[in-house]
Design a protein around this motif. Sequence first.
Motif, PDB file in Angstrom:
ATOM      1  N   MET A 182      -7.599  -7.613  -6.050  1.00 41.18           N
ATOM      2  CA  MET A 182      -8.091  -6.516  -5.215  1.00 41.18           C
ATOM      3  C   MET A 182      -8.863  -6.981  -3.987  1.00 41.18           C
ATOM      4  N   ALA A 207       1.936   1.620  -3.542  1.00 41.13           N
ATOM      5  CA  ALA A 207       0.846   2.116  -4.400  1.00 41.13           C
ATOM      6  C   ALA A 207       0.683   3.619  -4.228  1.00 41.13           C
ATOM      7  N   ARG A 208       0.696   4.071  -2.989  1.00 38.83           N
ATOM      8  CA  ARG A 208       0.408   5.479  -2.739  1.00 38.83           C
ATOM      9  C   ARG A 208       1.591   6.390  -3.077  1.00 38.83           C
ATOM     10  N   THR A 209       2.782   5.826  -3.195  1.00 40.79           N
ATOM     11  CA  THR A 209       3.940   6.639  -3.583  1.00 40.79           C
ATOM     12  C   THR A 209       4.254   6.486  -5.074  1.00 40.79           C
ATOM     13  N   GLU A 210       4.351   5.263  -5.550  1.00 41.30           N
ATOM     14  CA  GLU A 210       4.770   5.042  -6.936  1.00 41.30           C
ATOM     15  C   GLU A 210       3.596   4.796  -7.881  1.00 41.30           C
ATOM     16  N   GLY A 211       2.374   4.717  -7.339  1.00 42.08           N
ATOM     17  CA  GLY A 211       1.192   4.670  -8.200  1.00 42.08           C
ATOM     18  C   GLY A 211       0.817   3.300  -8.729  1.00 42.08           C
ATOM     19  N   ILE A 212       1.553   2.274  -8.348  1.00 40.41           N
ATOM     20  CA  ILE A 212       1.297   0.931  -8.886  1.00 40.41           C
ATOM     21  C   ILE A 212       0.842   0.018  -7.755  1.00 40.41           C
ATOM     22  N   ILE A 213      -0.301  -0.633  -7.929  1.00 37.38           N
ATOM     23  CA  ILE A 213      -0.758  -1.614  -6.944  1.00 37.38           C
ATOM     24  C   ILE A 213      -0.058  -2.931  -7.262  1.00 37.38           C
ATOM     25  N   ILE A 227       0.838  -1.207   0.000  1.00 41.43           N
ATOM     26  CA  ILE A 227       0.000   0.000   0.000  1.00 41.43           C
ATOM     27  C   ILE A 227       0.869   1.251   0.000  1.00 41.43           C
ATOM     28  N   TYR A 269      -6.577  -6.843  -1.083  1.00 39.26           N
ATOM     29  CA  TYR A 269      -6.376  -5.492  -0.533  1.00 39.26           C
ATOM     30  C   TYR A 269      -7.580  -5.076   0.297  1.00 39.26           C
ATOM     31  N   ASP A 270      -8.771  -5.380  -0.200  1.00 39.12           N
ATOM     32  CA  ASP A 270      -9.991  -5.099   0.572  1.00 39.12           C
ATOM     33  C   ASP A 270      -9.904  -5.733   1.955  1.00 39.12           C
ATOM     34  N   ILE A 296      -7.376  -3.888   4.139  1.00 40.49           N
ATOM     35  CA  ILE A 296      -7.875  -2.577   4.578  1.00 40.49           C
ATOM     36  C   ILE A 296      -8.961  -2.745   5.639  1.00 40.49           C
TER      37      ILE A 296
END
Lengths: 449, 449
Positions: free
Chosen positions: A421, A375-381, A372, A424-425, A428
């Motif tokens: 996904m 994802a939030r820094t480099e934009g890739i999940i 995560i 990830y759900d 989270i």
Amino acid sequence: MKQKKFLLNENEIPTQWYNIQADMPNKPLPPLHPVTRQPLTWEDLAHIFPTECCKQELNTTDRWIDIPEEVLDKYKFYRSTPLVRAYELEKALGTPAHIYFKNESTNPLGSHKVNSALPQCYYAKQEGTTNVTTETGAGQWGAALSYAASVFGLEAAVYQVKISMQQKPYRSSIMRTFGATVEGSPSMSTRAGKDIITKNPMHMGSLGTAISEAVELAMTTPGCKYTLGSVLNHVALHQSIIGLEAEKQMEKAGEYPDMVIACFGGGSNFGGVAFPFMRHNILDGKKTEFIAAEPESCPKLTRGKFEYDFGDEAGLTPLLPMYTLGHDFRPANIHAGGLRYHGAGMIVSQLIKDGMMRGVDIPQLETFEAGILFARTEGIIPAPESSHAIAATIREALKCKETGEEKVILFNLSGHGLIDMTAYDQYINGDLVNYQVTDDDIAKNHIGV
Amino acid sequence: MKQKKFLLNENEIPTQWYNIQADMPNKPLPPLHPVTRQPLTWEDLAHIFPTECCKQELNTTDRWIDIPEEVLDKYKFYRSTPLVRAYELEKALGTPAHIYFKNESTNPLGSHKVNSALPQCYYAKQEGTTNVTTETGAGQWGAALSYAASVFGLEAAVYQVKISMQQKPYRSSIMRTFGATVEGSPSMSTRAGKDIITKNPMHMGSLGTAISEAVELAMTTPGCKYTLGSVLNHVALHQSIIGLEAEKQMEKAGEYPDMVIACFGGGSNFGGVAFPFMRHNILDGKKTEFIAAEPESCPKLTRGKFEYDFGDEAGLTPLLPMYTLGHDFRPANIHAGGLRYHGAGMIVSQLIKDGMMRGVDIPQLETFEAGILFARTEGIIPAPESSHAIAATIREALKCKETGEEKVILFNLSGHGLIDMTAYDQYINGDLVNYQVTDDDIAKNHIGV
């Protein structure tokens, strides 16, 4: 502005694969026939695999192997893949380390698996094969093989572990879109599948079962060959395109890695990115460290034994010399399905034995936290598998923060997580847990020899 | 070997967007205030949109607009995107046409939407905004906005049409992974949503409802701005990066397009790829044809009226001069969710009126047939939206086969279909149908003025 992404022109894409077997100080021990216990020849293997792959599997002498023109042509659909400097991740960590990643998620199949699916299908086609078959868990390999079969005009039949098929239905749809037949395993289409269903109609499948089905199909169907997406030496050979490209790209970036990191299931993406750099340790006195990141719940590199063991749960395959947890070890149901395998490839096992690389095991929650942040820094999940490499990289980058060292770290981003996904759900929502393995869990398993 | 893929170096990536409004022989008519019917100023719009976007919206004089350094920096995460020669598709069709596609599916969000999400969030942040909000149907725009908000440190709230949220759950998970709040619309978080739910507790949402909720949130929340992913002029401006890159890449390929084709919902990817080439028709006497491919079930370009109409179903937005089917037209539930919109952007509407481009409508089944052929030849599973462009391209390529013309066709692949696999499943299983629209269907709808 600082350059973030490094690519190669089409004419800079490597035209040969690198075969580390030629340079290893100690060659891998040979695979053994499961009944006679004699070393296998390529002719033995060629009953089920494409012949050229069998020769590559046992080739310990040729350092460079030409990539066929037709395969190179298909590689150019999606290669070179980007080498990216992870400036945003570095900033978030506050590390002086220089973090690079090789992004193998950019191809339309979403993972590095296609690098080996293409040559395996090409050789099969060249040798007059009309059908290929394989097994797949989460489905990355099955999707890549379905695509490659379609490209070279082969029929493909994929046995997908039934529970995975239900958890990740999009991957079976991808395979079907490329024209493959997908069977949930255990299925009624093989003797092995029927036997299992008869005994237990509710059996949800395992990789071991699916391998048995695919191998049976290959052995009983004229013109059909079996293919495998990891573990074997020829797969790591094909994947060397990753590291060979990265080497040229790091040169464009004006740096050379102090560390190379990849996640580890059977060894295909690890070998792919690591071996080309390791040759400079062997031949040119470089001191790069190599780290294979495995799940805490399937710790064959860090806690397994180096022994001859079967590649499948049922014990039908050749005996392979490898670090293993025992062929009936049942890893917990973590989301990194591609890393749930009891053994390590033969080359990597020998390299670990010789102290040329090391494993590190990572708890599931740490991998999702890393994924995560990435994802939030480099934009890739990232794929849950690849998040193991990211987590290991973050550990090393934070060590650099303590020591002030400006180490250059390269990791392989083996795939994206867009089909994962639900995992990830669950993270989270706080529904994921870690799975520890006790020494007793490991001790009770059966090792081949 | 023939070159398949054309990329730009980082220093070749365009640093300005192209504003076609400056070159249009007839400028678009102005948007009107819904109550006073007076032309809107940028100050009117700036109540809900970022100020800089409002100025760009009404800018009919500056041909080139600088891309802010910080946006360019983020573009370099994933740009340039590849221009690809579709040799395999050409071969399958047996056409003498040269088919190229610009592949906007390679970024981690999977579509072109991020090209406008980044500048919209950047401007919002610069102007002191802390929160952004928007609506999304299938979720391509919502995902892109969530990512861009995360990159620039903004909170994001996305209203996703409830039925889409249930059909494509992975897209909401992607938004949440990037830290966004995702509400199924209609929701209990706005007056508009509550009213609808009170009247009809089972309401499954529509784009019109979701727009009302997002606009209400922006108007009632200090520091919150509303953003939109298509239709508006400033969105097409940001998307011009696609065509500007393609222009340089076609030059590397040594060709210039006779035709430029894109799918059409509100016009964001169409304008993006087409307008930079259209400037050479306007300024340099080129004769390129421009084709916008819309669904047969939502034929505003081919069968709509050019009128002032509302942008949303409820009639709350400014009146826009556009080709429209009426703001309460309810398109059939096709899988190309991004193309289910009743109107066309103001610029495109004027260009159609002036005969500078044309629309073509395509039945759903033809788009899936085209998408699967593309997947099996070029290896990429396209978004159902993008398959409209592929189908239109195939029609033109087959015409070339008849006439023997070696036309150069460029189409935009706006996104991949990995999150839309259920649609492919349904097509393969024979469960999809075409939806025709009768003249009566169109006649009964309300047009704004």
